[in-house]
Structures are given as C-alpha cells and as structure tokens.
Design a protein around this motif. Structure first.
Motif, PDB file in Angstrom:
ATOM      1  N   ILE A   1      37.645  67.391   8.587  1.00 52.60           N
ATOM      2  CA  ILE A   1      37.278  66.339   7.635  1.00 52.60           C
ATOM      3  C   ILE A   1      38.031  66.484   6.336  1.00 52.60           C
ATOM      4  O   ILE A   1      38.624  65.538   5.814  1.00 52.60           O
TER       5      ILE A   1
ATOM      6  N   ILE B   1      34.580  76.373   2.131  1.00 53.78           N
ATOM      7  CA  ILE B   1      33.969  76.371   3.455  1.00 53.78           C
ATOM      8  C   ILE B   1      34.313  77.648   4.206  1.00 53.78           C
ATOM      9  O   ILE B   1      33.446  78.299   4.802  1.00 53.78           O
TER      10      ILE B   1
ATOM     11  N   GLU C   1      34.791  71.397  12.217  1.00 52.58           N
ATOM     12  CA  GLU C   1      34.392  70.065  11.783  1.00 52.58           C
ATOM     13  C   GLU C   1      34.678  69.838  10.294  1.00 52.58           C
ATOM     14  O   GLU C   1      35.367  68.888   9.917  1.00 52.58           O
ATOM     15  N   GLU C   2      34.169  70.752   9.458  1.00 53.36           N
ATOM     16  CA  GLU C   2      34.375  70.615   8.015  1.00 53.36           C
ATOM     17  C   GLU C   2      35.855  70.633   7.677  1.00 53.36           C
ATOM     18  O   GLU C   2      36.326  69.877   6.835  1.00 53.36           O
TER      19      GLU C   2
ATOM     20  N   LYS D   1      34.033  77.779  14.208  1.00 54.76           N
ATOM     21  CA  LYS D   1      32.693  77.361  13.775  1.00 54.76           C
ATOM     22  C   LYS D   1      32.749  76.284  12.701  1.00 54.76           C
ATOM     23  O   LYS D   1      31.875  75.434  12.609  1.00 54.76           O
ATOM     24  N   LYS D   2      33.737  76.358  11.849  1.00 57.35           N
ATOM     25  CA  LYS D   2      33.831  75.442  10.713  1.00 57.35           C
ATOM     26  C   LYS D   2      34.863  74.356  10.974  1.00 57.35           C
ATOM     27  O   LYS D   2      35.318  73.699  10.033  1.00 57.35           O
TER      28      LYS D   2
ATOM     29  N   LEU E   1      38.049  72.385  -1.089  1.00 57.38           N
ATOM     30  CA  LEU E   1      36.931  72.343  -0.157  1.00 57.38           C
ATOM     31  C   LEU E   1      37.089  73.325   1.010  1.00 57.38           C
ATOM     32  O   LEU E   1      36.195  74.136   1.239  1.00 57.38           O
TER      33      LEU E   1
END
Lengths: 263, 263, 263, 263
Positions: D156, D234, D152-153, D149-150, D230
């Motif tokens: 990045i 997240i 993408e974050e 689910k995460k 980060l």
C-alpha cells in the motif's frame, strides 16, 4: 586514610557531604576542559589567551593525574579488585580507568621522546576527558540496558546496511564511472555517495547524472532509508519500553481489578 | 462592572455570547497581526501600503494595551491572585501576562528614550503576538502533558546529542582543518557542519573532503541520525498514548465483556 | 437495459464476468493515459509520435465521456440517488463524479471559447485521470479509516508545524536579512528556507551564514524535525493498528486460554 | 561418496567438524571476493596488483564452479528434489542456485562468443557473489518473516508513493518547465527531483525557483516524507514484534502467575 580517599572519590549519593563536593569539582573541571578545547580552537582566542589556557591545561593534567593515581591506589578497597597488585592491574584495565589514563597520557608523552607530529594528533584525545563523565551519568545505565536488549535487531540492521552499501556502491560505480570518472572514481569513493544518500544527508557534492544512475539512486534511497531508520525505530521502542516499565510497576489487572506487583 | 469585564475577557465555552465574540475578535486581530508582520517584510508591499500597515499597527497596539491593562485590573477576581496589589503583581509575572506585555512593549520603548538601533531589533518581538494565541489553544494542554510525561527520555536524548556533537566536531576539526582551513576553522564552526549533518539537512555548504573525514562523517551520520530521531519516536509514542487513553476510558474487558472504568 | 449498464459499470467482485472486464478495460485505459501524459512530456517523443498520442487522447476522452454520461444516467439505480433528477445532480456532485468530469472537461473547453493560454494550464488536470482509479482501490478505504481515526493528532501537528514555520521564518528574516538580502529578502521568502530545513530536504540553495543565524537554524532543525516527523509516527502506528486488528479477531485470552471473538 | 559431499556442503550447526570448515572456507572466500571487487576498482591498486587479483579471480571461479557443480550433483539427496534429472533441474531453478550460477557465469561467457562490451557490463554481477552469503545467514529468515507479515502495508505505501510521485512530477513539470527548461525538461526528468525531495535526500542539483513551484515543493515534501517514512515505521514495528515474540514464549500470566505457553 586510604579508605577515606576511596570514599571521597566514589560517586556520592547524599548531596552536601565532602565526597559530593569532590564529585562536583571533578565534573566541573571536566566540563571546563571541554569548553577550553572548544574555545582554544578559535584562532583569535588562541592568540590572545593561549597562555591562560595552557596554565589551565597544566592545572587540569595535575588534578586528573592525581585523581588517576589515587583511584589506582585505592582500587583494592573495591571487593572486585581485592588482591594487592593483580587487583590494581585489573582495575587499570577497566574501561573507566583506561579513559582516565588516556585523558592525561598525551601530556606526558613528549617526556618519553614521542615524535612531536604524532603528538599533535594525540591532542585530539583530550576530548576523551568528556568520557570521564561516564562515571557520573545514570542515563548511561539506561542506554546500556536498552542497547543490550535490542542487540540482535541492531546487529541485523547494521549488517544489512553494510550489505546494501557494498552492493549499491558497486552498481553505482559501474554505472556512473564513465560519466563522472572524477567523482565515482572507485568503489570506496562511491561509498561516500552511498552513505550520504542512504542517511538522507545529501550534501550534493556527488550525485548521479546518467538516467540509469538516477533510477538506481532512487531505488537505493528508498530501500536505504528504511534500513538506516530501522535502528532508530528499534531504539525508540526500546527506550519507551524501558522507561514505562518503571511506571507500570503498580498496575491494576484489567480483568479482576487486583493490584499486580511486577518485580 | 469589573466582574463583567473579567467574564468578557476569560475564554468562553458557549459560542454566541458576548465573551465569545470578544475572544473571536482578539484571535482574529492576533492572526491579522501575524499576517501583517509577514506581508510588511515584502519590500514592494512595504513601499506601497506601508502607511496602512502602520495605522493597523497603531490600532493593534491600542487594543492589545487596553486588553493587557484590563486583564491586569481584573486579575484579583481570579481566586489565585485574590490579594489586591500582590495578586496583580503575581498575575503580571505569569507567562501569559509577560507575553501580553512583550507584545506591546516594543512600541512604547522609544518614549522611554531607548536607542533606535536596539529598537529595530526589538521589532522581532512583534512575532510574539502569535504566542498570545496560547491562551485559546486546547492542543497546548495535550502537548504539555505529553512533554512532561516523556521529560526523562527527552532530556537524555538531548544530552546525548550534545555529547555526540561536541565529540564529532572536535574530531572533525582536527581531521579536516588542514584540508579546508576556511570551512573547518574552529570547533564551534565545525559544529555547524555537525548539526546540519546529524539532522540530515545536509545543505552542502560544508562537507569533509579527506578520506578519513568522510569515514568519520559516515559513522557520525549513522549514529547521529539515530540519536536525533529518538525524541521524535518518543514523542510520537507519547502523543499516540495520550490520545488513545481518552478513547479507551470506557472499554469492555476482552474476557468477560464487562465495562472497565479506568481512572 | 439501464440496470445492465449499471451493473457493468459498478465494481465487480467476481473475476471473469463481463463487468470485471469493463473494470479491467477502464483501469488499463487510465494507466495508459498516465503513461501517455508522462511520455508526451519528453520533447523527442512529442515530436516523433505526437500524432499517435493525440489520437489516443481523442479515443480516451470519448471513452471517459461515455463512461461519465452512463454513470450519470444510471445513478438513480443506486438507492442513495433514487429521485429522478435531484438524484442525478446529487450524484454529479460526489467527489468521484467530479473527478470523472474534471478528467474530460479540459478537452471540451475550447468549444466553449475558453482562452488558449488558460487551456494550456488546464492540461495539467489530465493527471487527475489517475484519481479515477480511486473507485477501484480498496487500499484507500484503509487510508481513509486510519486518517479519520488519527485526525486529531494530525491536525495538532500540522498547526504546530505552521506555528513553528512562521516564528522561525520571522526570526531568521530579521537575523539573516542584512547578511543575505537577496536570499532572505522577506518572511515569505524565508519560509522557503524554513520548510526545506524543517523537512530535512536541505537543497542548499538558501542557508544562514551569520553565527546567530546558524545557531537559530540548528535549534529550528532539531525542533522542526521532531514536529514534521510526528505525523509520520502517528500514521505508522495507525496503519499498524488497523491492519493488525484484522489478524487479532480470533485471539486466545492470555489468562484463561479461551477464544476471544471480537466484533 | 555423494552423501558425504552433500553433508559437507550443507550448512553445519556443530562448529569444529569438517562441514563447518567447508562453510567457513566458502564464506571467507565470498567476503575476500567482495573485498577484491572493491579494491580492484581503485586505479592505483589495479595497476600495481592487477595480476594478483586476476589470479585470485581464477582461483575463486574454479572453487565456486566446483561448488556449484557439486551442489547440482548432490541435489537429489534433498527429499524436495528427489527425482534423478527433473530434481536437478528444479534445484537449478531455485534462487540460491541461480545466484551461485550468476556468480561464475560472467567469467565463462567469452568462451561462448559473447561481445566484450556486454561482458564489461556483466562484471558488475560479480558483486552477486555477496548474495551467496544468503545461504548462511539466519537473519534473512527473520527479515523474510517480517516482510511477508507486513506485505499488505508495504505494498500500500509503495503504491501511494508511486501515486504521489507521478502526480507531484506532473504538476511540478507544468509549473517549473518555463522557468528552468533544462532541469525540469520532462516528467521523467522531474521525477528525479521528486524522488530526491520525497526521500529528503535533497542533493540540491534540481530545485524549484518560482514561488508557485516552491509552494508545491513544500507541500509535496511534507506529504511525501510521511509516505516514504511509513514503510520504515511499519518494518520497525514488525521487527520489534517478531523478536520480542521469541522472548515472550515462556511468560508468566500477570494475574495468576501461571506459565503461559504460546504456540
């Protein structure tokens, strides 16, 4: 008589009455005991004032022993431990009662012929007197609640951390053992490196020197930090949640403007 | 006359008027003072330009003293400190006034016969001139608000950290004292190890070397990190909350599209 | 002709067409350049393959120079830089164009008679070629958005960190200077200790040894960690928010079950 | 017959039946294998009990080989791998089957004439037996869900971290190379400094000593900490979310008191 003692010893909510002063006295004595344990560990203090601290220790043990016995004696007045003898035994096995016992037991062990060496070690347990404060701390309720709510996440992240530590230490051991046989001498030894790296403490007493080892360490550090920091994030969210719920009890509905009364 | 001085010294909100220039002048002088304190600590600068810095110090003290006296004199114009003399004294006891006084006091102490040694130490307090900026910082309002809202959580996590530190240092002292009597010489000494480990700074000047000590350190590191990081998580949530509330004041209801006016 | 070049150079969204291959070629060349910068820093590689890297450098500079000139030439086709010459100059001053220029400029400076010593230093700027990738990275949009939304919080926490660093270094300097005049020789020097402590890196090259210094360091570590970690917490919340908004666009209302279409 | 074996090997949900005991046996054997790998790395243990560990290794390999073959043989009973031979090959290429193979393969390689040196290295892969546990861990489902689910974050922030590391190491190399040519000997070498700083581990084996290098390190530390932290923030948010959704499935609407049945 027993009822009055029971009331005196139970946590008072109205400051100023006798039971409140008893609480204050015991709390003060606990804190002073901790201060004494800390101070007596300084050699110069121990040499000069050792006797006074010993006197204070005798006094504290007497008070805490009396407190323990009175609590045991009056336990039946608590409905949970109603039955005459079984109730008292049941009470004696509760965590708070065990802490109370451990706080005085080391002092009495020599009379039971316990080896002096072992005894020296048992003195560490004097620090458990600090845990006697648990009875008076409302904050612990909150912590209990948060931890029990987030148990699942916490257990998962601890298992994963253990997992990572074992895998990381095994790999690192095989990679660095040849280059630094004294520092990465076995997997358990390497785990010391692992835990200090993953928690980002990084004392600098053990670190990889081979290129492959450094590459591995970099990856482990990045993954490990995430894992170790997870419980923190989870707990912080839990605390924030738990405490804000009290404030949100009387909130207005965003759509209709009515007051919402949550339980 | 007094009114005009009062207005000049109070924080201006319209850039460009005289009061605004007075603010800018004082802020600049404060920042220059901090730069001076920093620069003068470099020996080569002190030797070469020491005299100029001394002149600047004289100038600053004069300005800040005049500022302090004028603020004291005009305090009565603030409705809170209305009464002639009692008001002035009341104002002199506010935190901002005390900071203003501390920022110049060390300079005048030798005239009152204060020992020179003590005086050298008092020079540290020149750094408090930085705190004079508090009067002009809107951000501090925000911080005050966040901290006061999250007081409860913060106090709990600080108490728990203190708790952990005492217990950890006591255990570690008993475990490591034999192996490293110079580094773990007493419980207060061991607390230095504890705080540096629990904050994950890990300088590497003190660390356990016995297997049991390392095992303990690993556990303490994992628990401690969680505890120390709690306030951070709590504060971050608080800041996020506080600042997003301003933006949410005029929000549309997700269901009906009507404007919701929160208080 | 100019239009075709403009289209070729602009970021393509349909994989497979010529413009897409031009993008891919430039991105690959940028990444290879970074790899080359990294590899050529290894002495053994520099000695053995130095010539090949030099050839590759020549080739890259030619390509990047042509790319830069073409972009400058076709800038007028972008409506923002419509006007013949003013538009080209305007474009040349955009961050992306400046990066493109900086990526090739150091190579041409010797022809303009720039000192060789300075030139050696300017080679560092070859690493800016990496920033040329910014044109192709969608992720940077997201980051820009998050940072600009949380600007206020970030600025506050940076100001506070600076504040703390200055105060901490000043106090620490006065406390430790006598005990370790070489390591805490001035306030700027002490700031190195401060930043390494407050970020919890803790190399262990500088640390307090006096009891007062250690006490101070403990307090600073605890406060500082909170401050330094604040931006992290704020950014994490920002990212989470920004990315979850995309997913929430089609959400059901919890009260009525209707689909909510957010803008 | 094949069906019974298939059922025995598949994860049982009813504690107490035969399949459950098979699971328990395999899990125990895996954990004992990991303990054995850890213990045998201690030289004194290896010397004294080496033979017993070798016997246990033989036993484990036999069991795990039989398990692997049986799983391969019965794979067709799983509807996904229905086809006689293609299905078995397909199953053999699933991650879980590859882990099962890797867990025993190193033992059989000498029979295929593999060089002994390589073999010594391959023993590391015995630790992959730990990954065999994946089959039985429900928690991994959760982690998979959160990470996907995460994604993408996470991608990045990893790209950005890589970005920062390359830029930081390049600058630092040019700045510190002259002062410490042995420690900052090349950009890849400097990356070791970078990763240890940015993760705040800070062993203290490599650190800048020039003023410019220290200034750079301070800035990198502050930026880098944010970047590295980060993913943690997240992931923590993701875990919290995922686990609280299970609890919220049957929630009452705050306004009308009706039960809300989320999908």
């Amino acid at each position: 008589m027993r009822k009055r003692v029971y009331k005196l010893l139970s946590v008072s909510k109205t400051p100023g009455d006798l039971s409140w002063y008893v609480d204050a006295f015991i709390i003060t004595l606990i804190l002073l005991n901790v201060v004494a344990v800390i101070l007596v560990s300084i050699e110069s203090v121990r040499i000069e004032f050792g006797n006074y601290f010993l006197l204070f220790e005798y006094f504290s043990v007497v008070v805490f022993t009396i407190e323990y016995l009175l609590r045991l004696w009056t336990a039946n007045l608590n409905p949970t431990y109603k039955k005459p003898i079984i109730g008292n035994i049941k009470y004696a096995l509760t965590p708070l009662a065990i802490i109370d016992l451990l706080a005085v037991l080391p002092f009495f062990l020599p009379f039971f012929g316990v080896d002096l060496r072992l005894l020296r070690f048992l003195r560490v347990f004097r620090v458990f007197r600090l845990l006697k404060l648990a009875r008076y701390m409302v904050a612990l309720d909150l912590i209990n609640r948060v931890i029990s709510k987030k148990k699942e996440e916490l257990v998962i992240s601890f298992i994963l951390t253990g997992f990572l530590l074992v895998v990381a230490a095994t790999f690192m051991y095989y990679v660095e053992n040849n280059a630094q046989p004294d520092k990465f001498s076995s997997i358990p030894e390497t785990m010391w490196w692992g835990i200090i790296t993953v928690t980002t403490v990084g004392y600098g007493d053990v670190y990889p020197i081979t290129p492959l080892g450094r590459f591995l360490a970099g990856i482990i550090a990045i993954i490990g930090i995430g894992l170790v920091a997870l419980p923190t994030g989870i707990l912080a969210a839990g605390f924030s949640n738990e405490l804000s719920q009290g404030q949100q009890k009387n909130q207005r509905c965003p759509t209709c403007g009515q007051l919402i009364r949550k339980k």
